[in-house]
Write a protein that holds these residues in place. Structure first.
Motif, PDB file in Angstrom:
ATOM      1  N   ARG A   5       0.799  -1.224   0.000  1.00 15.95           N
ATOM      2  CA  ARG A   5       0.000   0.000   0.000  1.00 15.95           C
ATOM      3  C   ARG A   5       0.833   1.275   0.000  1.00 15.95           C
ATOM      4  NH1 ARG A   5      -3.534  -2.506  -1.960  1.00 15.95           N
ATOM      5  NH2 ARG A   5      -5.030  -3.709  -0.808  1.00 15.95           N
ATOM      6  N   THR A   6       2.104   1.183   0.393  1.00 17.83           N
ATOM      7  CA  THR A   6       2.945   2.370   0.497  1.00 17.83           C
ATOM      8  C   THR A   6       4.246   2.162  -0.265  1.00 17.83           C
ATOM      9  OG1 THR A   6       4.145   1.613   2.468  1.00 17.83           O
ATOM     10  CG2 THR A   6       2.052   2.793   2.831  1.00 17.83           C
ATOM     11  N   PRO A   7       4.955   3.253  -0.566  1.00 18.49           N
ATOM     12  CA  PRO A   7       6.260   3.099  -1.209  1.00 18.49           C
ATOM     13  C   PRO A   7       7.199   2.203  -0.400  1.00 18.49           C
ATOM     14  CG  PRO A   7       5.551   5.378  -1.390  1.00 18.49           C
ATOM     15  CD  PRO A   7       4.565   4.672  -0.474  1.00 18.49           C
ATOM     16  N   ALA A   8       7.213   2.362   0.921  1.00 18.15           N
ATOM     17  CA  ALA A   8       8.085   1.541   1.766  1.00 18.15           C
ATOM     18  C   ALA A   8       7.702   0.064   1.676  1.00 18.15           C
ATOM     19  CB  ALA A   8       8.032   2.025   3.209  1.00 18.15           C
ATOM     20  N   ASP A   9       6.393  -0.220   1.592  1.00 20.35           N
ATOM     21  CA  ASP A   9       5.937  -1.606   1.429  1.00 20.35           C
ATOM     22  C   ASP A   9       6.444  -2.192   0.115  1.00 20.35           C
ATOM     23  OD1 ASP A   9       4.473  -1.433   3.801  1.00 20.35           O
ATOM     24  OD2 ASP A   9       2.538  -1.182   2.787  1.00 20.35           O
ATOM     25  N   LEU A  10       6.389  -1.390  -0.947  1.00 17.91           N
ATOM     26  CA  LEU A  10       6.840  -1.883  -2.252  1.00 17.91           C
ATOM     27  C   LEU A  10       8.340  -2.151  -2.231  1.00 17.91           C
ATOM     28  CD1 LEU A  10       6.179  -2.622  -5.166  1.00 17.91           C
ATOM     29  CD2 LEU A  10       6.610  -0.251  -5.778  1.00 17.91           C
ATOM     30  N   VAL A  11       9.106  -1.265  -1.638  1.00 12.96           N
ATOM     31  CA  VAL A  11      10.554  -1.472  -1.541  1.00 12.96           C
ATOM     32  C   VAL A  11      10.839  -2.739  -0.730  1.00 12.96           C
ATOM     33  CG1 VAL A  11      12.713  -0.544  -0.618  1.00 12.96           C
ATOM     34  CG2 VAL A  11      11.165   0.942  -1.895  1.00 12.96           C
ATOM     35  N   PHE A  26      24.086  -6.555  -7.331  1.00 17.86           N
ATOM     36  CA  PHE A  26      23.485  -5.510  -8.155  1.00 17.86           C
ATOM     37  C   PHE A  26      24.125  -5.474  -9.542  1.00 17.86           C
ATOM     38  CE2 PHE A  26      22.549  -3.942  -3.816  1.00 17.86           C
ATOM     39  CZ  PHE A  26      21.169  -4.014  -3.910  1.00 17.86           C
ATOM     40  N   ARG A  27      25.394  -5.814  -9.646  1.00 19.43           N
ATOM     41  CA  ARG A  27      26.046  -5.863 -10.960  1.00 19.43           C
ATOM     42  C   ARG A  27      25.456  -6.974 -11.820  1.00 19.43           C
ATOM     43  NH1 ARG A  27      32.446  -4.577  -9.958  1.00 19.43           N
ATOM     44  NH2 ARG A  27      32.078  -2.536  -9.041  1.00 19.43           N
ATOM     45  N   VAL A  28      25.213  -8.117 -11.213  1.00 20.01           N
ATOM     46  CA  VAL A  28      24.590  -9.231 -11.940  1.00 20.01           C
ATOM     47  C   VAL A  28      23.186  -8.837 -12.378  1.00 20.01           C
ATOM     48  CG1 VAL A  28      23.647 -11.567 -11.672  1.00 20.01           C
ATOM     49  CG2 VAL A  28      25.973 -11.064 -10.913  1.00 20.01           C
ATOM     50  N   MET A  29      22.445  -8.205 -11.472  1.00 19.52           N
ATOM     51  CA  MET A  29      21.085  -7.770 -11.812  1.00 19.52           C
ATOM     52  C   MET A  29      21.101  -6.789 -12.980  1.00 19.52           C
ATOM     53  SD  MET A  29      19.588  -7.355  -7.932  1.00 19.52           S
ATOM     54  CE  MET A  29      18.090  -6.510  -8.440  1.00 19.52           C
ATOM     55  N   THR A  41      21.837   2.350  -9.372  1.00 22.24           N
ATOM     56  CA  THR A  41      20.422   2.727  -9.341  1.00 22.24           C
ATOM     57  C   THR A  41      19.606   1.656  -8.627  1.00 22.24           C
ATOM     58  OG1 THR A  41      20.659   3.963 -11.393  1.00 22.24           O
ATOM     59  CG2 THR A  41      18.419   3.319 -10.767  1.00 22.24           C
ATOM     60  N   LEU A  42      19.886   0.410  -8.920  1.00 29.23           N
ATOM     61  CA  LEU A  42      19.177  -0.694  -8.267  1.00 29.23           C
ATOM     62  C   LEU A  42      19.457  -0.695  -6.767  1.00 29.23           C
ATOM     63  CD1 LEU A  42      19.922  -3.455 -10.926  1.00 29.23           C
ATOM     64  CD2 LEU A  42      17.766  -2.225 -10.601  1.00 29.23           C
ATOM     65  N   CYS A  43      20.714  -0.478  -6.403  1.00 28.11           N
ATOM     66  CA  CYS A  43      21.103  -0.439  -4.997  1.00 28.11           C
ATOM     67  C   CYS A  43      20.394   0.698  -4.271  1.00 28.11           C
ATOM     68  CB  CYS A  43      22.621  -0.293  -4.888  1.00 28.11           C
ATOM     69  SG  CYS A  43      23.222  -0.232  -3.195  1.00 28.11           S
ATOM     70  N   VAL A  58      10.675  -2.639 -12.476  1.00 30.96           N
ATOM     71  CA  VAL A  58      10.681  -3.737 -13.457  1.00 30.96           C
ATOM     72  C   VAL A  58      12.092  -4.300 -13.607  1.00 30.96           C
ATOM     73  CG1 VAL A  58      10.285  -4.299 -15.893  1.00 30.96           C
ATOM     74  CG2 VAL A  58       8.630  -2.897 -14.647  1.00 30.96           C
ATOM     75  N   ALA A  59      13.102  -3.433 -13.595  1.00 31.30           N
ATOM     76  CA  ALA A  59      14.494  -3.885 -13.721  1.00 31.30           C
ATOM     77  C   ALA A  59      14.911  -4.734 -12.523  1.00 31.30           C
ATOM     78  CB  ALA A  59      15.424  -2.689 -13.886  1.00 31.30           C
ATOM     79  N   VAL A  60      14.457  -4.395 -11.332  1.00 30.83           N
ATOM     80  CA  VAL A  60      14.788  -5.200 -10.154  1.00 30.83           C
ATOM     81  C   VAL A  60      14.256  -6.617 -10.339  1.00 30.83           C
ATOM     82  CG1 VAL A  60      14.299  -5.557  -7.694  1.00 30.83           C
ATOM     83  CG2 VAL A  60      14.967  -3.290  -8.515  1.00 30.83           C
ATOM     84  N   ILE A  61      13.013  -6.721 -10.750  1.00 33.26           N
ATOM     85  CA  ILE A  61      12.408  -8.046 -10.918  1.00 33.26           C
ATOM     86  C   ILE A  61      13.094  -8.814 -12.046  1.00 33.26           C
ATOM     87  CG2 ILE A  61      10.262  -9.298 -11.392  1.00 33.26           C
ATOM     88  CD1 ILE A  61      10.480  -7.807  -8.636  1.00 33.26           C
TER      89      ILE A  61
END
Length: 107
Positions: A5-11, A26-29, A41-43, A58-61
């Motif tokens: 429900r919140t940005p913190a929840d999504l993170v 993060f480099r592999v991702m 950026t991912l970090c 989307v990039a994280v997933i």
């Protein structure tokens, strides 16, 4: 992700997804996404309680090896949070934006 429900929840959900995926670096991702999002950026996105940009979510997933369906689910959660923030209006102390008609619309 559909229960967030919140940005913190999504993170937090993104962090859990990364853990579930074996905690790739993060480099592999970033490499898995063909550098659509830099490792830094991912970090930063996963270390913040702020709502990341949609492309970063989307990039994280994708970087964790997630399916297109997983990417869609997280994107849906992001959109729901973003729309909720837009509907809530500006925070106290922020100036509201107003729409100014173009010369053609003003007639």
């Amino acid at each position: 992700p559909l229960a967030v429900r919140t940005p913190a929840d999504l993170v937090a959900a993104l962090q859990h997804y990364r853990e579930w995926a074996g905690k790739p670096s993060f480099r592999v991702m970033a490499a898995r996404t063909r550098q659509k999002a830099a490792a830094s950026t991912l970090c930063t996105a996963l270390g913040s309680g702020e709502l990341p940009r949609l492309d970063v979510v989307v990039a994280v997933i994708a970087g964790c090896g997630g399916s297109e369906e997983d990417q869609r689910r997280f994107a849906t959660a992001w959109r729901r949070i973003q729309l909720g923030q837009l509907a809530a209006g500006p925070a106290v102390g922020e100036r509201a934006l107003r729409v100014v008609p173009s010369a053609a619309e003003a007639g």
